[in-house]
Design a protein around this motif. Structure first.
Motif, PDB file in Angstrom:
ATOM      1  N   THR A 166      68.767  -7.119  -6.623  1.00  0.00           N
ATOM      2  CA  THR A 166      67.499  -6.563  -5.956  1.00  0.00           C
ATOM      3  C   THR A 166      66.395  -6.112  -7.118  1.00  0.00           C
ATOM      4  O   THR A 166      65.307  -6.738  -6.641  1.00  0.00           O
ATOM      5  N   LEU A 167      67.095  -5.695  -8.020  1.00  0.00           N
ATOM      6  CA  LEU A 167      65.881  -5.292  -9.163  1.00  0.00           C
ATOM      7  C   LEU A 167      65.343  -6.733  -9.596  1.00  0.00           C
ATOM      8  O   LEU A 167      63.962  -6.883  -9.952  1.00  0.00           O
ATOM      9  N   GLU A 168      66.303  -7.783  -9.957  1.00  0.00           N
ATOM     10  CA  GLU A 168      65.797  -8.854 -10.385  1.00  0.00           C
ATOM     11  C   GLU A 168      64.623  -9.723  -9.517  1.00  0.00           C
ATOM     12  O   GLU A 168      63.819 -10.333  -9.968  1.00  0.00           O
ATOM     13  N   ALA A 169      65.247  -9.334  -8.312  1.00  0.00           N
ATOM     14  CA  ALA A 169      64.280 -10.233  -7.176  1.00  0.00           C
ATOM     15  C   ALA A 169      62.837  -9.484  -7.358  1.00  0.00           C
ATOM     16  O   ALA A 169      61.820 -10.377  -6.851  1.00  0.00           O
ATOM     17  N   HIS A 170      62.847  -8.364  -7.545  1.00  0.00           N
ATOM     18  CA  HIS A 170      61.330  -7.724  -7.505  1.00  0.00           C
ATOM     19  C   HIS A 170      60.798  -7.605  -8.789  1.00  0.00           C
ATOM     20  O   HIS A 170      59.770  -7.059  -9.090  1.00  0.00           O
ATOM     21  N   GLY A 171      61.464  -8.209  -9.808  1.00  0.00           N
ATOM     22  CA  GLY A 171      60.725  -8.578 -11.039  1.00  0.00           C
ATOM     23  C   GLY A 171      60.853  -7.221 -11.953  1.00  0.00           C
ATOM     24  O   GLY A 171      60.027  -7.109 -12.988  1.00  0.00           O
ATOM     25  N   LEU A 172      61.754  -6.396 -11.664  1.00  0.00           N
ATOM     26  CA  LEU A 172      61.858  -5.012 -12.471  1.00  0.00           C
ATOM     27  C   LEU A 172      62.950  -5.327 -13.399  1.00  0.00           C
ATOM     28  O   LEU A 172      64.032  -5.440 -13.085  1.00  0.00           O
ATOM     29  N   SER A 173      62.667  -4.508 -14.577  1.00  0.00           N
ATOM     30  CA  SER A 173      63.683  -4.452 -15.668  1.00  0.00           C
ATOM     31  C   SER A 173      64.401  -3.260 -15.566  1.00  0.00           C
ATOM     32  O   SER A 173      64.173  -2.359 -14.866  1.00  0.00           O
ATOM     33  N   TYR A 174      65.718  -3.203 -15.996  1.00  0.00           N
ATOM     34  CA  TYR A 174      66.569  -2.229 -15.633  1.00  0.00           C
ATOM     35  C   TYR A 174      67.660  -2.017 -17.201  1.00  0.00           C
ATOM     36  O   TYR A 174      67.831  -3.139 -17.872  1.00  0.00           O
ATOM     37  N   THR A 175      68.103  -0.933 -17.367  1.00  0.00           N
ATOM     38  CA  THR A 175      69.109  -0.599 -18.073  1.00  0.00           C
ATOM     39  C   THR A 175      70.451  -0.063 -17.224  1.00  0.00           C
ATOM     40  O   THR A 175      70.402   0.682 -16.555  1.00  0.00           O
ATOM     41  N   GLU A 176      71.479  -0.912 -17.655  1.00  0.00           N
ATOM     42  CA  GLU A 176      72.907  -0.628 -16.983  1.00  0.00           C
ATOM     43  C   GLU A 176      73.819  -0.011 -17.735  1.00  0.00           C
ATOM     44  O   GLU A 176      73.786  -0.291 -18.833  1.00  0.00           O
ATOM     45  N   VAL A 177      74.264   1.093 -17.439  1.00  0.00           N
ATOM     46  CA  VAL A 177      75.354   1.947 -18.167  1.00  0.00           C
ATOM     47  C   VAL A 177      76.669   1.912 -17.290  1.00  0.00           C
ATOM     48  O   VAL A 177      76.637   2.400 -16.358  1.00  0.00           O
ATOM     49  N   ASN A 178      77.547   1.042 -17.832  1.00  0.00           N
ATOM     50  CA  ASN A 178      78.735   1.136 -17.229  1.00  0.00           C
ATOM     51  C   ASN A 178      79.759   2.370 -17.659  1.00  0.00           C
ATOM     52  O   ASN A 178      80.106   2.544 -18.713  1.00  0.00           O
ATOM     53  N   LEU A 179      80.069   3.013 -16.399  1.00  0.00           N
ATOM     54  CA  LEU A 179      80.839   4.406 -16.527  1.00  0.00           C
ATOM     55  C   LEU A 179      82.205   4.068 -17.147  1.00  0.00           C
ATOM     56  O   LEU A 179      82.982   4.967 -17.771  1.00  0.00           O
ATOM     57  N   ASP A 180      82.584   2.788 -17.088  1.00  0.00           N
ATOM     58  CA  ASP A 180      84.031   2.641 -17.689  1.00  0.00           C
ATOM     59  C   ASP A 180      84.004   2.671 -18.948  1.00  0.00           C
ATOM     60  O   ASP A 180      85.094   2.707 -19.445  1.00  0.00           O
ATOM     61  N   ARG A 181      82.999   2.662 -19.450  1.00  0.00           N
ATOM     62  CA  ARG A 181      83.020   2.305 -21.215  1.00  0.00           C
ATOM     63  C   ARG A 181      82.325   3.481 -21.772  1.00  0.00           C
ATOM     64  O   ARG A 181      82.382   3.604 -22.883  1.00  0.00           O
ATOM     65  N   HIS A 182      82.306   4.674 -20.947  1.00  0.00           N
ATOM     66  CA  HIS A 182      81.775   5.982 -21.748  1.00  0.00           C
ATOM     67  C   HIS A 182      82.585   6.984 -21.078  1.00  0.00           C
ATOM     68  O   HIS A 182      82.531   7.515 -20.077  1.00  0.00           O
ATOM     69  N   GLU A 183      83.610   7.505 -22.024  1.00  0.00           N
ATOM     70  CA  GLU A 183      84.438   8.407 -21.373  1.00  0.00           C
ATOM     71  C   GLU A 183      84.009   9.696 -21.039  1.00  0.00           C
ATOM     72  O   GLU A 183      82.968  10.169 -21.938  1.00  0.00           O
ATOM     73  N   GLY A 184      84.092  10.358 -19.930  1.00  0.00           N
ATOM     74  CA  GLY A 184      83.423  11.607 -19.666  1.00  0.00           C
ATOM     75  C   GLY A 184      82.095  11.494 -18.848  1.00  0.00           C
ATOM     76  O   GLY A 184      81.808  12.701 -18.289  1.00  0.00           O
TER      77      GLY A 184
END
Length: 88
Positions: A32-50
């Protein structure tokens, strides 16, 4: 400063979202963000304990994705992928 606030302030994109590795709704948010031409930062919770617990404590939102709009002066909590569809 809260851990969530640190991510919000360090992201230099239109949106920030917290995700997990296996998450079809996260894929929907990304597309959805890509289709609207919007940039994003994704933070995967599986990789950051707590971090998941910190995000839930701050947003009261227990499912992923958890999205924030960073385009204004202050971050705006959007919610999940369904909320993003309505928001945009």
């Amino acid at each position: 400063m809260s851990r969530v606030r640190e991510y919000l302030e360090s992201a230099d994109t239109d949106f920030l979202f917290f995700s997990q590795t296996v998450c079809p709704y996260c894929t929907l948010a990304t597309r959805t963000l890509e289709a609207h031409g919007l940039s994003y930062t994704e933070v995967n919770l599986d990789r950051h304990e707590g971090l998941r617990e910190a995000v839930v404590a701050e947003t009261k939102y227990r499912t992923v994705p958890i999205l924030f709009d960073l385009r204004g002066e202050e971050p705006v909590f959007v919610g999940g992928s369904d909320h993003l569809l309505d928001y945009l």
